[in-house]
Scaffold this motif. Sequence first.
Motif, PDB file in Angstrom:
ATOM      1  N   MET A  34       0.837  -1.200   0.000  1.00 24.98           N
ATOM      2  CA  MET A  34       0.000   0.000   0.000  1.00 24.98           C
ATOM      3  C   MET A  34       0.870   1.247   0.000  1.00 24.98           C
ATOM      4  SD  MET A  34      -3.067  -1.195   0.024  1.00 24.98           S
ATOM      5  CE  MET A  34      -4.013   0.287   0.422  1.00 24.98           C
ATOM      6  N   GLY A  35       0.346   2.271  -0.610  1.00 30.05           N
ATOM      7  CA  GLY A  35       1.097   3.511  -0.656  1.00 30.05           C
ATOM      8  C   GLY A  35       0.243   4.708  -0.303  1.00 30.05           C
ATOM      9  N   TRP A  36       0.903   5.754   0.148  1.00 31.31           N
ATOM     10  CA  TRP A  36       0.275   7.058   0.349  1.00 31.31           C
ATOM     11  C   TRP A  36       0.906   8.042  -0.623  1.00 31.31           C
ATOM     12  CZ3 TRP A  36      -3.995   8.073   3.011  1.00 31.31           C
ATOM     13  CH2 TRP A  36      -4.375   7.230   4.063  1.00 31.31           C
ATOM     14  N   GLY A  49       4.783   7.659   0.989  1.00 30.88           N
ATOM     15  CA  GLY A  49       5.376   6.498   1.640  1.00 30.88           C
ATOM     16  C   GLY A  49       4.713   5.217   1.189  1.00 30.88           C
ATOM     17  N   ARG A  50       5.339   4.119   1.585  1.00 26.15           N
ATOM     18  CA  ARG A  50       4.895   2.807   1.123  1.00 26.15           C
ATOM     19  C   ARG A  50       4.981   1.820   2.277  1.00 26.15           C
ATOM     20  NH1 ARG A  50       4.866   0.067  -3.795  1.00 26.15           N
ATOM     21  NH2 ARG A  50       5.401  -2.133  -3.696  1.00 26.15           N
ATOM     22  N   ASN A  51       3.984   0.972   2.349  1.00 26.35           N
ATOM     23  CA  ASN A  51       3.931  -0.047   3.389  1.00 26.35           C
ATOM     24  C   ASN A  51       3.734  -1.404   2.734  1.00 26.35           C
ATOM     25  OD1 ASN A  51       2.162  -1.653   5.585  1.00 26.35           O
ATOM     26  ND2 ASN A  51       3.515  -0.206   6.616  1.00 26.35           N
ATOM     27  N   ALA A  52       4.639  -2.311   3.018  1.00 27.68           N
ATOM     28  CA  ALA A  52       4.563  -3.624   2.380  1.00 27.68           C
ATOM     29  C   ALA A  52       3.448  -4.471   2.987  1.00 27.68           C
ATOM     30  CB  ALA A  52       5.894  -4.351   2.517  1.00 27.68           C
ATOM     31  N   ALA A  88       2.879  23.871   6.644  1.00 26.13           N
ATOM     32  CA  ALA A  88       1.997  24.406   5.604  1.00 26.13           C
ATOM     33  C   ALA A  88       2.208  23.662   4.284  1.00 26.13           C
ATOM     34  CB  ALA A  88       2.237  25.897   5.422  1.00 26.13           C
ATOM     35  N   GLU A  89       3.418  23.261   4.022  1.00 26.68           N
ATOM     36  CA  GLU A  89       3.716  22.575   2.769  1.00 26.68           C
ATOM     37  C   GLU A  89       3.186  21.147   2.721  1.00 26.68           C
ATOM     38  OE1 GLU A  89       5.873  24.181   4.741  1.00 26.68           O
ATOM     39  OE2 GLU A  89       7.807  23.114   4.875  1.00 26.68           O
ATOM     40  N   ASP A  90       2.631  20.676   3.814  1.00 21.51           N
ATOM     41  CA  ASP A  90       1.977  19.365   3.805  1.00 21.51           C
ATOM     42  C   ASP A  90       0.539  19.464   3.304  1.00 21.51           C
ATOM     43  OD1 ASP A  90       3.628  18.680   6.903  1.00 21.51           O
ATOM     44  OD2 ASP A  90       4.183  17.913   4.916  1.00 21.51           O
ATOM     45  N   THR A  91       0.059  20.675   3.103  1.00 25.65           N
ATOM     46  CA  THR A  91      -1.297  20.861   2.604  1.00 25.65           C
ATOM     47  C   THR A  91      -1.455  20.211   1.237  1.00 25.65           C
ATOM     48  OG1 THR A  91      -1.653  22.917   3.826  1.00 25.65           O
ATOM     49  CG2 THR A  91      -2.990  22.570   1.856  1.00 25.65           C
ATOM     50  N   ALA A  92      -2.425  19.320   1.133  1.00 25.01           N
ATOM     51  CA  ALA A  92      -2.620  18.572  -0.107  1.00 25.01           C
ATOM     52  C   ALA A  92      -3.823  17.655   0.048  1.00 25.01           C
ATOM     53  CB  ALA A  92      -1.389  17.734  -0.442  1.00 25.01           C
ATOM     54  N   VAL A  93      -4.231  17.080  -1.058  1.00 21.26           N
ATOM     55  CA  VAL A  93      -5.159  15.957  -1.011  1.00 21.26           C
ATOM     56  C   VAL A  93      -4.315  14.697  -0.909  1.00 21.26           C
ATOM     57  CG1 VAL A  93      -6.965  14.677  -2.210  1.00 21.26           C
ATOM     58  CG2 VAL A  93      -6.886  17.182  -2.374  1.00 21.26           C
ATOM     59  N   TYR A  94      -4.640  13.874   0.068  1.00 18.45           N
ATOM     60  CA  TYR A  94      -3.879  12.658   0.322  1.00 18.45           C
ATOM     61  C   TYR A  94      -4.660  11.454  -0.200  1.00 18.45           C
ATOM     62  CZ  TYR A  94      -0.447  15.091   3.114  1.00 18.45           C
ATOM     63  OH  TYR A  94       0.568  15.922   3.513  1.00 18.45           O
ATOM     64  N   TYR A  95      -3.946  10.589  -0.908  1.00 15.66           N
ATOM     65  CA  TYR A  95      -4.540   9.413  -1.520  1.00 15.66           C
ATOM     66  C   TYR A  95      -3.838   8.154  -1.032  1.00 15.66           C
ATOM     67  CZ  TYR A  95      -6.183  12.820  -4.998  1.00 15.66           C
ATOM     68  OH  TYR A  95      -6.755  13.895  -5.627  1.00 15.66           O
ATOM     69  N   CYS A  96      -4.600   7.101  -0.858  1.00 15.80           N
ATOM     70  CA  CYS A  96      -3.971   5.802  -0.667  1.00 15.80           C
ATOM     71  C   CYS A  96      -4.141   5.000  -1.955  1.00 15.80           C
ATOM     72  CB  CYS A  96      -4.558   5.052   0.520  1.00 15.80           C
ATOM     73  SG  CYS A  96      -6.287   4.560   0.384  1.00 15.80           S
ATOM     74  N   ALA A  97      -3.238   4.047  -2.136  1.00 17.89           N
ATOM     75  CA  ALA A  97      -3.239   3.243  -3.343  1.00 17.89           C
ATOM     76  C   ALA A  97      -2.780   1.834  -3.015  1.00 17.89           C
ATOM     77  CB  ALA A  97      -2.328   3.864  -4.394  1.00 17.89           C
ATOM     78  N   ALA A  98      -3.221   0.884  -3.815  1.00 18.00           N
ATOM     79  CA  ALA A  98      -2.908  -0.527  -3.583  1.00 18.00           C
ATOM     80  C   ALA A  98      -2.174  -1.107  -4.779  1.00 18.00           C
ATOM     81  CB  ALA A  98      -4.195  -1.314  -3.329  1.00 18.00           C
ATOM     82  N   GLN A  99      -1.096  -1.813  -4.477  1.00 14.01           N
ATOM     83  CA  GLN A  99      -0.316  -2.482  -5.510  1.00 14.01           C
ATOM     84  C   GLN A  99      -0.244  -3.962  -5.181  1.00 14.01           C
ATOM     85  OE1 GLN A  99       3.713  -1.124  -5.898  1.00 14.01           O
ATOM     86  NE2 GLN A  99       4.147  -2.415  -7.662  1.00 14.01           N
ATOM     87  N   SER A 107      -2.662  -0.467  -8.655  1.00 17.09           N
ATOM     88  CA  SER A 107      -3.860  -0.831  -9.406  1.00 17.09           C
ATOM     89  C   SER A 107      -5.089  -0.059  -8.974  1.00 17.09           C
ATOM     90  CB  SER A 107      -4.144  -2.323  -9.238  1.00 17.09           C
ATOM     91  OG  SER A 107      -3.045  -3.117  -9.643  1.00 17.09           O
ATOM     92  N   TYR A 108      -5.141   0.276  -7.706  1.00 11.89           N
ATOM     93  CA  TYR A 108      -6.348   0.906  -7.163  1.00 11.89           C
ATOM     94  C   TYR A 108      -5.984   2.155  -6.368  1.00 11.89           C
ATOM     95  CZ  TYR A 108      -8.007  -3.769  -8.263  1.00 11.89           C
ATOM     96  OH  TYR A 108      -8.300  -4.942  -8.905  1.00 11.89           O
ATOM     97  N   TRP A 109      -6.868   3.135  -6.469  1.00 15.00           N
ATOM     98  CA  TRP A 109      -6.677   4.415  -5.791  1.00 15.00           C
ATOM     99  C   TRP A 109      -7.956   4.813  -5.068  1.00 15.00           C
ATOM    100  CZ3 TRP A 109      -2.097   7.291  -6.058  1.00 15.00           C
ATOM    101  CH2 TRP A 109      -1.128   6.793  -6.935  1.00 15.00           C
ATOM    102  N   GLY A 110      -7.766   5.507  -3.948  1.00 16.34           N
ATOM    103  CA  GLY A 110      -8.905   6.086  -3.259  1.00 16.34           C
ATOM    104  C   GLY A 110      -9.254   7.436  -3.852  1.00 16.34           C
ATOM    105  N   GLN A 111     -10.288   8.028  -3.285  1.00 17.91           N
ATOM    106  CA  GLN A 111     -10.774   9.304  -3.809  1.00 17.91           C
ATOM    107  C   GLN A 111     -10.049  10.498  -3.186  1.00 17.91           C
ATOM    108  OE1 GLN A 111     -12.158   7.758  -1.300  1.00 17.91           O
ATOM    109  NE2 GLN A 111     -12.464   9.416   0.174  1.00 17.91           N
ATOM    110  N   GLY A 112      -9.318  10.260  -2.121  1.00 19.30           N
ATOM    111  CA  GLY A 112      -8.541  11.315  -1.504  1.00 19.30           C
ATOM    112  C   GLY A 112      -9.235  11.980  -0.332  1.00 19.30           C
ATOM    113  N   THR A 113      -8.435  12.525   0.558  1.00 14.58           N
ATOM    114  CA  THR A 113      -8.938  13.301   1.683  1.00 14.58           C
ATOM    115  C   THR A 113      -8.073  14.549   1.820  1.00 14.58           C
ATOM    116  OG1 THR A 113      -9.569  13.212   4.032  1.00 14.58           O
ATOM    117  CG2 THR A 113      -7.556  12.063   3.423  1.00 14.58           C
TER     118      THR A 113
END
Length: 119
Positions: A34-36, A49-52, A88-99, A107-113
Amino acid sequence: QVQLVESGGGLVQAGGSLRLSCVASGLNFAGYDMGWFRQAPGKEREFVGRNAYTGATTALSDSVRGRFTISRDNAKKTMWLQMTDLKAEDTAVYYCAAQRRFSSGYSYWGQGTQVTVSS
């Protein structure tokens, strides 16, 4: 179908903390790394980042190392991104993804927060 749903974003002051969650459904969570990622306004999507599948964090970007940690619970099909000392530079839409293990690319992505850090 596969779904990744992020939550936990919000508005926080600089120096504060947030914990994001990513809940997966429709896939064998333990079989995926999984990744962020994040995307700030006007910028390209950036790796965070990435988590195995084992639960070990295998990579963190230089910009967040020492401040962010990634964890997961395969039984709950959930991954978390603990963010501390937010800037402040951490401001963003954060997504998780699955590999899927042993495959290339996510292969898969969330819609973001949305995470907004006020200075």
